[in-house]
Write a protein that holds these residues in place. Structure first.
Motif, mmCIF file in Angstrom:
data_model
loop_
_atom_site.group_PDB
_atom_site.id
_atom_site.type_symbol
_atom_site.label_atom_id
_atom_site.label_comp_id
_atom_site.label_asym_id
_atom_site.label_seq_id
_atom_site.Cartn_x
_atom_site.Cartn_y
_atom_site.Cartn_z
ATOM 1 N N PHE A 91 93.938 -25.863 11.189
ATOM 2 C CA PHE A 91 93.393 -26.420 12.428
ATOM 3 C C PHE A 91 93.033 -25.285 13.382
ATOM 4 O O PHE A 91 93.910 -24.518 13.778
ATOM 5 C CB PHE A 91 94.400 -27.355 13.082
ATOM 6 C CG PHE A 91 94.797 -28.515 12.214
ATOM 7 C CD1 PHE A 91 93.823 -29.249 11.545
ATOM 8 C CD2 PHE A 91 96.116 -28.873 12.059
ATOM 9 C CE1 PHE A 91 94.172 -30.327 10.738
ATOM 10 C CE2 PHE A 91 96.478 -29.953 11.255
ATOM 11 C CZ PHE A 91 95.507 -30.675 10.599
ATOM 12 N N TRP A 93 92.429 -25.210 16.436
ATOM 13 C CA TRP A 93 92.968 -25.275 17.799
ATOM 14 C C TRP A 93 94.448 -24.919 17.853
ATOM 15 O O TRP A 93 95.042 -24.932 18.917
ATOM 16 C CB TRP A 93 92.728 -26.652 18.405
ATOM 17 C CG TRP A 93 93.322 -27.763 17.605
ATOM 18 C CD1 TRP A 93 94.585 -28.256 17.700
ATOM 19 C CD2 TRP A 93 92.681 -28.510 16.578
ATOM 20 N NE1 TRP A 93 94.775 -29.260 16.779
ATOM 21 C CE2 TRP A 93 93.613 -29.443 16.086
ATOM 22 C CE3 TRP A 93 91.394 -28.490 16.017
ATOM 23 C CZ2 TRP A 93 93.307 -30.340 15.055
ATOM 24 C CZ3 TRP A 93 91.115 -29.379 14.998
ATOM 25 C CH2 TRP A 93 92.047 -30.295 14.538
ATOM 26 N N ASN B 172 89.389 -33.335 5.088
ATOM 27 C CA ASN B 172 90.619 -32.640 4.697
ATOM 28 C C ASN B 172 91.600 -32.481 5.860
ATOM 29 O O ASN B 172 92.806 -32.424 5.645
ATOM 30 C CB ASN B 172 90.295 -31.265 4.098
ATOM 31 C CG ASN B 172 89.854 -31.380 2.651
ATOM 32 O OD1 ASN B 172 89.937 -32.458 2.061
ATOM 33 N ND2 ASN B 172 89.386 -30.281 2.080
ATOM 34 N N TYR B 173 91.092 -32.406 7.094
ATOM 35 C CA TYR B 173 91.987 -32.383 8.252
ATOM 36 C C TYR B 173 92.851 -33.644 8.248
ATOM 37 O O TYR B 173 94.051 -33.609 8.478
ATOM 38 C CB TYR B 173 91.195 -32.338 9.564
ATOM 39 C CG TYR B 173 90.587 -30.999 9.919
ATOM 40 C CD1 TYR B 173 90.659 -29.919 9.063
ATOM 41 C CD2 TYR B 173 89.938 -30.828 11.140
ATOM 42 C CE1 TYR B 173 90.085 -28.708 9.399
ATOM 43 C CE2 TYR B 173 89.371 -29.617 11.491
ATOM 44 C CZ TYR B 173 89.438 -28.562 10.617
ATOM 45 O OH TYR B 173 88.876 -27.362 10.976
ATOM 46 N N ALA B 177 96.923 -34.141 7.664
ATOM 47 C CA ALA B 177 97.774 -34.888 8.587
ATOM 48 C C ALA B 177 98.575 -35.957 7.850
ATOM 49 O O ALA B 177 99.776 -36.118 8.067
ATOM 50 C CB ALA B 177 96.923 -35.523 9.687
ATOM 51 N N GLN B 186 99.443 -40.312 15.647
ATOM 52 C CA GLN B 186 99.555 -38.843 15.598
ATOM 53 C C GLN B 186 98.291 -38.224 15.015
ATOM 54 O O GLN B 186 97.802 -37.217 15.519
ATOM 55 C CB GLN B 186 100.770 -38.427 14.771
ATOM 56 C CG GLN B 186 102.085 -38.532 15.525
ATOM 57 C CD GLN B 186 103.276 -38.179 14.644
ATOM 58 O OE1 GLN B 186 103.302 -38.514 13.467
ATOM 59 N NE2 GLN B 186 104.257 -37.496 15.209
ATOM 60 N N TYR B 189 95.690 -38.254 17.984
ATOM 61 C CA TYR B 189 95.744 -37.340 19.131
ATOM 62 C C TYR B 189 96.115 -35.911 18.745
ATOM 63 O O TYR B 189 95.862 -34.987 19.504
ATOM 64 C CB TYR B 189 96.622 -37.898 20.266
ATOM 65 C CG TYR B 189 98.110 -37.716 20.136
ATOM 66 C CD1 TYR B 189 98.891 -38.717 19.600
ATOM 67 C CD2 TYR B 189 98.744 -36.549 20.568
ATOM 68 C CE1 TYR B 189 100.257 -38.579 19.482
ATOM 69 C CE2 TYR B 189 100.114 -36.401 20.455
ATOM 70 C CZ TYR B 189 100.866 -37.418 19.908
ATOM 71 O OH TYR B 189 102.207 -37.276 19.785
ATOM 72 N N ARG B 190 96.642 -35.701 17.533
ATOM 73 C CA ARG B 190 96.939 -34.329 17.123
ATOM 74 C C ARG B 190 95.809 -33.695 16.318
ATOM 75 O O ARG B 190 95.724 -32.474 16.210
ATOM 76 C CB ARG B 190 98.227 -34.299 16.288
ATOM 77 C CG ARG B 190 99.485 -34.761 17.021
ATOM 78 C CD ARG B 190 99.939 -33.766 18.075
ATOM 79 N NE ARG B 190 100.124 -32.429 17.550
ATOM 80 C CZ ARG B 190 101.217 -32.023 16.945
ATOM 81 N NH1 ARG B 190 102.246 -32.818 16.836
ATOM 82 N NH2 ARG B 190 101.309 -30.797 16.473
ATOM 83 N N VAL B 191 94.953 -34.527 15.684
ATOM 84 C CA VAL B 191 93.927 -33.962 14.803
ATOM 85 C C VAL B 191 92.514 -34.395 15.216
ATOM 86 O O VAL B 191 91.657 -33.555 15.469
ATOM 87 C CB VAL B 191 94.196 -34.366 13.332
ATOM 88 C CG1 VAL B 191 93.073 -33.877 12.431
ATOM 89 C CG2 VAL B 191 95.530 -33.800 12.875
ATOM 90 N N PRO B 194 91.519 -33.192 19.119
ATOM 91 C CA PRO B 194 91.118 -31.783 19.242
ATOM 92 C C PRO B 194 89.892 -31.420 18.408
ATOM 93 O O PRO B 194 89.150 -30.514 18.776
ATOM 94 C CB PRO B 194 92.348 -30.996 18.772
ATOM 95 C CG PRO B 194 93.326 -31.966 18.267
ATOM 96 C CD PRO B 194 92.929 -33.339 18.686
ATOM 97 N N SER B 195 89.641 -32.131 17.302
ATOM 98 C CA SER B 195 88.436 -31.833 16.514
ATOM 99 C C SER B 195 87.177 -32.214 17.265
ATOM 100 O O SER B 195 86.167 -31.536 17.156
ATOM 101 C CB SER B 195 88.421 -32.617 15.197
ATOM 102 O OG SER B 195 89.541 -32.360 14.444
ATOM 103 N N TRP B 270 90.184 -23.182 23.994
ATOM 104 C CA TRP B 270 90.218 -21.728 23.816
ATOM 105 C C TRP B 270 89.863 -21.292 22.417
ATOM 106 O O TRP B 270 89.519 -20.155 22.174
ATOM 107 C CB TRP B 270 91.601 -21.198 24.190
ATOM 108 C CG TRP B 270 92.686 -21.894 23.433
ATOM 109 C CD1 TRP B 270 93.334 -23.022 23.800
ATOM 110 C CD2 TRP B 270 93.235 -21.536 22.169
ATOM 111 N NE1 TRP B 270 94.240 -23.397 22.849
ATOM 112 C CE2 TRP B 270 94.208 -22.502 21.836
ATOM 113 C CE3 TRP B 270 93.007 -20.479 21.267
ATOM 114 C CZ2 TRP B 270 94.941 -22.458 20.661
ATOM 115 C CZ3 TRP B 270 93.742 -20.449 20.097
ATOM 116 C CH2 TRP B 270 94.696 -21.422 19.806
ATOM 117 N N TRP B 271 89.956 -22.213 21.435
ATOM 118 C CA TRP B 271 89.715 -21.779 20.061
ATOM 119 C C TRP B 271 88.244 -21.709 19.711
ATOM 120 O O TRP B 271 87.877 -21.232 18.659
ATOM 121 C CB TRP B 271 90.437 -22.707 19.081
ATOM 122 C CG TRP B 271 89.900 -24.095 19.047
ATOM 123 C CD1 TRP B 271 88.939 -24.577 18.201
ATOM 124 C CD2 TRP B 271 90.278 -25.180 19.882
ATOM 125 N NE1 TRP B 271 88.703 -25.899 18.462
ATOM 126 C CE2 TRP B 271 89.509 -26.299 19.487
ATOM 127 C CE3 TRP B 271 91.186 -25.331 20.920
ATOM 128 C CZ2 TRP B 271 89.623 -27.536 20.104
ATOM 129 C CZ3 TRP B 271 91.291 -26.568 21.532
ATOM 130 C CH2 TRP B 271 90.534 -27.645 21.117
#
Lengths: 264, 281
Positions: A91, A93, B172-173, B177, B186, B189-191, B194-195, B270-271
């Motif tokens: 990931f 991020w 694949n993300y 997960a 999850q 909001y976790r994957v 942010p994607s 930031w990424w």
């Protein structure tokens, strides 16, 4: 001893809207993998060996047959049966350390505990300084090692890899194979690795399952009776290489014809 | 990166900016000097910037319709800009949050998709300006219609963008997960979130200028304060100086707004590699 994975008469058909275009990916697959065993699935591309890993991981359901992991039916994904993809799928991020402990954070482990696990695993895989870096600051080989670390952080008993090194250059690939053997011995997990590289199969496996072109069936099963580390100069290595090349030749031709036909 | 190096890195862009604006202003001044630009209709920069205190008399610190200007000054200018900015910020924030929420509902739950998608697709192409009377019918004269128009400007774009982005999250993300034991929530909001956020933020930035234009129209007609109202007053009193002065302010404020959003993007997302983040390594 209960096998880590036991696969009985498994078949998979990819259904499409009109049944004429259904694709039979796998037919009548039966085999077992013992705890701590390293098994490589070798076959032409498109023979359904990746589908098999997805089913064992619980991401897909077989259309026929039964799949057991440690004697229990596979119903859903589980971190105990981890699957690693060709693209590392880190990931972007999250930092490298946060990627490694992603699974632990889902279980709400404390931050201190996560940091500890990340540091320990990253040290083991030779990336101790990378914890706070971003994934895109790493090379392809490093990213793939982090993907392995992310799986290992959950202490899986079964580690599956879908052509994990196919995107890497030859030198990095050899390094990664050494790395994987170390990880495998260290973790005691069963490993199932999908590849279409004969050299990769001989370098790594305890046992190689050779697949036919679609619909994928197990053509034959070859134990690799060579001490590790294995050298390509070993006469037995070359014998095995010739054997696999002969086994695969027809299948690769058939797979190629299928793909040409599908493209028309 | 040290401040000095940051300044040094930004210097060429700044110089080009000065040159770019300078040439435009120079041509305008030239047109005036040669007698092509009537100073009553197209006063060049040195004229509309000459009597700033006089111009600032038209700005007002109160936020009500029909108040007499209280003598202006910089405080009044800042207040006016502040009101307009506040409306844009609120509209963008509400539009972004509700847009992502609606997009996610449409993307994940078939009943929502079936019920909402036709409506959204139908309403998305309607110009925000066409919503102005509706906004005034619904909310009367005041801040709310202006905020509502900004909201409308970004909402549909964000909804459609969210639906598209959710579909393009690398599969694949999601597999990772699931293997790691994520619940559906999850995974979202976790994957997924942010994607999709970087692209949604770009959508927001692209629609910022549209929002900025719309708020001025809303202010001119349905609010009675803010920069849009000043432009409206300037037009109806045939005050070309005030028109161009306010246009300048609007341009600078819009630019600074976009700059602020870029800073937010850099901090929150930031990424995502930007030119300067590479230099910062």
């Amino acid at each position: 001893m209960t096998p880590a994975i036991s696969c009985t008469r498994v078949g998979k058909i990819w259904r499409s809207a009109d049944s004429a275009n259904d694709v039979e990916a796998l037919r009548n697959i039966s085999f077992t993998v013992m705890p701590g065993e390293f098994v490589v699935l070798l076959g032409p591309s498109g023979c359904g060996k990746s589908s098999l890993l997805y089913m064992i991981a619980g991401l897909e359901q077989p259309t026929e047959g039964t799949l057991l992991a440690h004697g229990r039916p596979v119903a859903s994904p589980d971190a105990d049966r981890s699957l690693i993809f060709q693209d590392a799928s880190l990931f972007p991020w999250l930092t490298v350390g946060e990627n490694v402990t992603f699974g632990l954070s889902l279980r709400r482990e404390s931050k201190a505990k996560r940091r500890e696990v990340a540091d320990e695993i990253l040290r083991k895989i030779g990336l101790a300084d990378a914890a706070d870096k971003r994934p895109d600051q790493l090379s392809g080989g490093m990213r793939q090692r982090v993907a392995v670390a992310r799986a290992l952080a959950m202490r899986p008993s079964i580690l599956m890899m879908d052509e994990p090194f196919a995107a890497l250059d030859v030198q990095t690939r050899a390094k990664m194979q050494d790395f994987l053997l170390t990880v495998w011995k260290d973790s005691g997990a069963s490993v199932m690795l999908v590849t279409h590289s004969i050299d990769e199969a001989i370098a790594l496996a305890d046992r190689v399952l050779v697949f036919t072109a679609r619909p994928g069936k197990i053509k034959t099963e070859v134990p690799i009776d060579l001490e590790r580390p294995r050298s390509p100069r070993d006469p037995r290595y070359r014998e095995l290489h010739d054997l696999f090349a002969d086994l695969l030749a027809d299948e690769v031709d058939r797979a190629f014809e299928q793909q040409e036909a599908a493209a028309e | 990166m040290s401040l000095n190096r940051r300044v040094a890195a930004a210097a060429p862009a700044f110089l080009w900016g000065v040159v770019s604006v300078g040439i435009f202003a120079g041509l305008w001044e030239l047109a005036w000097a040669l007698g092509y630009a009537n100073p009553l209709l197209l006063p060049p920069p040195h004229i509309f910037l000459s009597d700033i205190p006089g111009t600032l008399r038209y700005f007002d610190t109160t936020n009500t319709v029909g108040s007499n200007a209280t003598g202006g000054g910089l405080v009044a200018l800042a207040t006016t800009i502040g009101w307009t900015t506040l409306r844009v910020v609120l509209g963008l924030a509400i539009g972004f949050v509700l847009g992502v929420g609606s997009g996610a509902l449409i993307g994940y739950f078939a009943p929502f998709r079936n019920l909402m998608l036709p409506l959204v697709t139908l309403l998305a192409p309607v110009s925000p300006v066409a919503w102005l009377p509706v906004a005034i019918f619904l909310f009367g004269i005041g801040d709310v219609p202006a905020i509502f128009l900004v909201f409308i400007t970004v909402y549909f774009a964000i909804v459609l963008s969210t639906i598209a982005q959710i579909e393009s999250v690398p599969v694949n993300y999601l597999h990772v997960a699931r293997i790691m034991g994520a619940t559906r929530w999850q995974s979202f909001y976790r994957v997924v979130l942010p994607s999709v956020l970087p692209a949604l933020f770009m959508t927001l930035r692209l629609n910022l200028f549209a929002a900025w234009m719309v708020v001025l129209i809303a202010e001119a007609i349905g609010v009675g304060s803010g920069l849009g109202q000043i432009v409206s007053v300037a037009r109806s009193t045939f005050n070309a100086k005030l028109v161009f002065f306010t246009m300048g302010i609007i341009g600078v404020a819009g630019f600074l707004f976009d700059y602020a959003l870029r800073q937010v993007q850099r901090k929150v997302l930031w990424w995502i590699s930007t030119n300067s983040s590479k230099a910062a390594l």
